[in-house]
Design a protein around this motif. Sequence first.
Motif, mmCIF file in Angstrom:
data_model
loop_
_atom_site.group_PDB
_atom_site.id
_atom_site.type_symbol
_atom_site.label_atom_id
_atom_site.label_comp_id
_atom_site.label_asym_id
_atom_site.label_seq_id
_atom_site.Cartn_x
_atom_site.Cartn_y
_atom_site.Cartn_z
ATOM 1 N N LEU A 13 26.082 -42.317 32.923
ATOM 2 C CA LEU A 13 24.636 -42.528 32.889
ATOM 3 C C LEU A 13 23.924 -41.217 32.603
ATOM 4 O O LEU A 13 24.442 -40.140 32.927
ATOM 5 N N GLU A 17 18.666 -42.881 34.686
ATOM 6 C CA GLU A 17 19.007 -44.194 34.129
ATOM 7 C C GLU A 17 19.629 -45.060 35.217
ATOM 8 O O GLU A 17 20.795 -44.887 35.588
ATOM 9 N N SER A 19 21.337 -48.196 37.244
ATOM 10 C CA SER A 19 22.405 -49.149 36.915
ATOM 11 C C SER A 19 22.989 -49.738 38.195
ATOM 12 O O SER A 19 22.542 -49.406 39.296
#
Lengths: 111, 116
Positions: A13, A17, A19
Amino acid sequence: EDQVTQSPEALRLQEGESSSLNCSYTVSGLRGLFWYRQDPGKGPEFLFTLYSAGEEKEKERLKATLTKKESFLHITAPKPEDSATYLCALHASGGSYIPTFGRGTSLIVHP
Amino acid sequence: NAGVMQNPRHLVRRRGQEARLRCSPMKGHSHVYWYRQLPEEGLKFMVYLQKENIIDESGMPKERFSAEFPKEGPSILRIQQVVRGDSAAYFCASSPSETLNTGELFFGEGSRLTVL
């Protein structure tokens, strides 16, 4: 036989970001599902325990959730220091207390 | 409060030699677990002990491997006549009590065994 499967095996990542990591499981009866973090060359470090479907736990940028078949570890706006291997483990009802671990997800967060 | 202490951190043995790995649990903890970790296999349970008792050794090979947790002193995992396949990281973990357990095991830093 109790099974714990983690996906993906590896995840890269960019910083910031968000996730999610997945842990799917099959067990006759769930006593608890656990998340650990392991840094290279170190022992696993406990993060969370979840006991029942619908339960959520949070710690800084991490949030763990649980359904009847899987658990997610959500990482919000990750930083490079979040880079580690994240391990999922479960304890099935009955028998001795012996956590069964998945193979882990290796997370790398790039600055 | 010292954490779980494992020694040695690194151990090199030739095939056929013996390896002894030691684990001192956290103060007040009476339960000890040994796990083996290989890169392609993850953490695999070996044995679960309480003071002077083996509770569950279902994950430990029947031959060459033994474990103990005496009344006094550390828990010891002993591997006799080591083979190259024994090369791995061996982790010890401790917990205070099964009934009070929240699922948290306290792990040591591991002992890395290399068999030449």
